[in-house]
Each structure stands twice: as C-alpha cells, then as structure tokens.
Write a protein that holds these residues in place. Structure first.
Motif, short mmCIF file in Angstrom:
data_model
loop_
_atom_site.label_atom_id
_atom_site.label_comp_id
_atom_site.label_asym_id
_atom_site.label_seq_id
_atom_site.Cartn_x
_atom_site.Cartn_y
_atom_site.Cartn_z
N MET A 1 0.84 -1.19 0.00
CA MET A 1 0.00 0.00 0.00
C MET A 1 0.88 1.24 0.00
N TYR A 2 0.54 2.21 -0.84
CA TYR A 2 1.34 3.41 -0.90
C TYR A 2 0.51 4.63 -0.49
N LYS A 3 1.19 5.70 -0.22
CA LYS A 3 0.56 6.92 0.29
C LYS A 3 1.11 8.13 -0.45
N LYS A 4 0.21 9.03 -0.85
CA LYS A 4 0.61 10.28 -1.47
C LYS A 4 0.61 11.37 -0.41
N GLY A 5 1.66 12.17 -0.39
CA GLY A 5 1.71 13.21 0.63
C GLY A 5 2.73 14.29 0.32
N ARG A 6 2.71 15.33 1.14
CA ARG A 6 3.65 16.44 1.03
C ARG A 6 4.74 16.28 2.08
N TYR A 7 5.97 16.51 1.67
CA TYR A 7 7.14 16.33 2.55
C TYR A 7 8.01 17.58 2.48
N THR A 28 5.90 8.70 7.44
CA THR A 28 6.69 7.53 7.00
C THR A 28 6.02 6.21 7.37
N ARG A 29 4.74 6.24 7.70
CA ARG A 29 4.05 5.03 8.15
C ARG A 29 4.00 3.94 7.09
N TYR A 30 4.08 4.32 5.83
CA TYR A 30 3.93 3.34 4.77
C TYR A 30 5.25 2.73 4.32
N LEU A 31 6.32 3.10 5.00
CA LEU A 31 7.61 2.45 4.78
C LEU A 31 7.73 1.32 5.79
N SER A 32 7.74 0.10 5.29
CA SER A 32 7.71 -1.05 6.19
C SER A 32 8.89 -2.00 6.03
N ARG A 33 9.66 -1.85 4.95
CA ARG A 33 10.78 -2.75 4.69
C ARG A 33 11.94 -1.99 4.06
N PRO A 34 13.17 -2.36 4.38
CA PRO A 34 14.29 -1.79 3.64
C PRO A 34 14.21 -2.23 2.18
N GLY A 35 14.57 -1.34 1.28
CA GLY A 35 14.52 -1.68 -0.13
C GLY A 35 13.33 -1.09 -0.86
N ALA A 80 16.44 23.61 1.85
CA ALA A 80 15.67 23.28 3.06
C ALA A 80 14.47 24.20 3.17
N GLY A 81 13.34 23.61 3.55
CA GLY A 81 12.10 24.36 3.68
C GLY A 81 11.16 24.17 2.52
N ALA A 82 11.70 23.76 1.36
CA ALA A 82 10.85 23.51 0.20
C ALA A 82 10.05 22.22 0.41
N GLU A 83 8.91 22.11 -0.29
CA GLU A 83 8.06 20.94 -0.16
C GLU A 83 8.07 20.11 -1.44
N LEU A 84 7.93 18.81 -1.27
CA LEU A 84 7.86 17.88 -2.40
C LEU A 84 6.62 17.01 -2.29
N ASP A 85 6.06 16.64 -3.43
CA ASP A 85 4.93 15.72 -3.51
C ASP A 85 5.50 14.32 -3.76
N LEU A 86 5.23 13.40 -2.83
CA LEU A 86 5.79 12.05 -2.91
C LEU A 86 4.71 10.98 -2.86
N LEU A 87 4.97 9.88 -3.57
CA LEU A 87 4.29 8.62 -3.34
C LEU A 87 5.26 7.78 -2.52
N THR A 88 4.85 7.30 -1.36
CA THR A 88 5.76 6.55 -0.48
C THR A 88 5.27 5.12 -0.27
N GLY A 89 6.17 4.31 0.26
CA GLY A 89 5.81 2.92 0.55
C GLY A 89 5.70 2.06 -0.69
N LEU A 90 6.40 2.45 -1.75
CA LEU A 90 6.31 1.71 -3.01
C LEU A 90 7.30 0.54 -3.04
N GLY A 91 6.90 -0.50 -3.74
CA GLY A 91 7.81 -1.62 -3.96
C GLY A 91 7.78 -2.67 -2.87
#
Length: 248
Positions: A1-7, A28-35, A80-91
């Motif tokens: 499961m992945y999550k879209k968010g601002r970082y 970072t809740r959707y990061l569950s494994r190294p890799g 530093a201070g800028a924001e990025l749109d990320l999909l996290t917890g992929l793979g």
C-alpha cells in the motif's frame, strides 16, 4: 500500500561526485521494509522520479540520489524548507526474516543506499553483515564510514580504477576474499551487469533491480523483468526478487 503526501526538505547536501543526500520530514508510516522506494514529483517534469529509501524513522526519511538528468538536477538545487509531492511505501523490499547470521550485502553506485537500512535491521536482529561497496573511483564513494559504524559490520570498498580500496569489480573482491566467500546469504542492489555477475556466484539471496519506471505502482507495465513465474513488474512485485526466480 502506498501513500501520497507532502514532505518538507530538512537538508539537501552533496556527499560525493554527483551524489546528494536529502532528508525529508513527513509521514513515513507506509515504509515497512528496507529496499522500498518513493516516487517524487518534480516541477516541470511529467514522470515522477523513483528514489530508493536509504533510511527512515517515525517522522523523517533519508534519500540518496545521483544527478543523471534534468529531473535529479532540479532536485539537487532545492533548499531546506521547500516541499515535495511524494508517493511513499512503493515496492516490495528485502525480506529480513530469512536465516542469515553472516549475510553479504553488495551495493554498486546508487544501489548502495537501500542496503544501509537493511544493514541496520540485520544488525539489530543479531547478524554480523559483511558489506561490499563498489564504485568507479574514489570521488564517488559515499556511506562507507556510516556502514562501518553499524555494530558487527565489516566493510570492503572496491573501485574500478583502484583509487581507493580493492582495485576491480565487486565480484573480483568477493572471490579474492575468503571472508566474503564464507557467508550464508546474499543481499544486493545495483546495475544490471553487476547483478548478473553476482547471480552466477554460488550464493542464494535477494536481488534488488534498478529500472526506469513510468508510474511506480504497477499500472503501466513499463518495468517488467522475466522470472520463472513469467514477467513481473519491478515497481510492484519487485524491486527485490529471490535469486531462484530471476531469468536473464
């Protein structure tokens, strides 16, 4: 499961030739494994940029990327201070539940970052990892000192031009070292020629592939790799595959 968010970028620094370390604050809740990896939306670019996760905790993640083209060049100029749109917890990341008291971790270039969190987790589970890092030249080396700080970890560095450590390829270093050959499991991430050479060695293990990705979550079928069970998507069923299922 992945999550879209601002970082939010906490820091973005150059740590080796063309290599940058970015620390982000966010969910970072959707990061569950190294890799696992994230997919970053870069302003002015249609496709997101997939970047493997080097490390993470409850509120931050560390990404390491190499400037290859205009997208990563744009990332390197962000402050530093800028924001990025990320999909996290992929793979599908590394499975550390395997029995491996003396694992060998082999990383080549930008394949090194995901092995850092893997090494920490294996060490926390009581393993004594041997880490082999491969680079073209001394100016490209990064994180060798950080791996060495992980309890129970032994680090070797190979450079193609011999400017630091062992002169040659990681496979040559491994075959030259009795310690590296006496391991019980292999984890690796890096360019395809390196993975293919390691696949020929008599070790079982897990291989993390680097591929160009369109969507990053299995929709476009643009990053498939042949396996014993048919073609699988590197972004979804991978990027980590068991050695036994890989077909070259």
């Amino acid at each position: 499961m992945y999550k879209k968010g601002r970082y939010t970028i906490l820091s973005n620094v150059n740590i080796a030739k063309d290599v940058w370390q970015m620390i982000l604050e966010g969910d970072t809740r959707y990061l569950s494994r190294p890799g696992q990896f994230v997919n970053i939306l870069v302003q002015g670019h249609f496709l997101r940029r997939p970047i493997s996760v080097c490390d993470y905790d409850d509120g931050t993640m560390t990404l390491i990327y190499k400037v290859f083209g205009s997208g990563t060049e744009a990332l390197s100029k962000m402050n530093a201070g800028a924001e990025l749109d990320l999909l996290t917890g992929l793979g599908n990341g590394f499975d550390i539940s395997v029995s491996a008291s003396r694992p060998l971790l082999v990383g080549g270039g930008v394949g090194v970052p995901p092995l850092y969190r893997l090494c920490k987790d294996l060490s926390d589970n009581g393993a004594a990892p041997i880490v082999v890092l491969g680079f073209n030249t001394e100016k490209e080396i990064f994180y060798a000192d950080k791996f060495a700080e992980i309890p129970g970890t032994t680090v070797y560095v190979a450079t193609v031009d011999g400017s630091h450590g062992f002169k040659g390829l990681v496979t040559e270093l491994i075959m030259d070292s009795p310690e590296c050959r006496s391991i019980d499991y292999l984890f690796t991430c890096g360019p395809t020629p390196m993975l293919k050479a390691l696949h020929a060695l008599p070790f079982t293990g897990q291989f993390s592939f680097e591929e160009r990705m369109g969507c990053g979550f299995g929709g476009c079928m643009g990053c498939t790799h042949k396996t014993t069970e048919g073609y699988k998507r590197v972004c979804l069923e991978g990027p980590v595959f068991r050695k036994e299922e890989i077909v070259w």
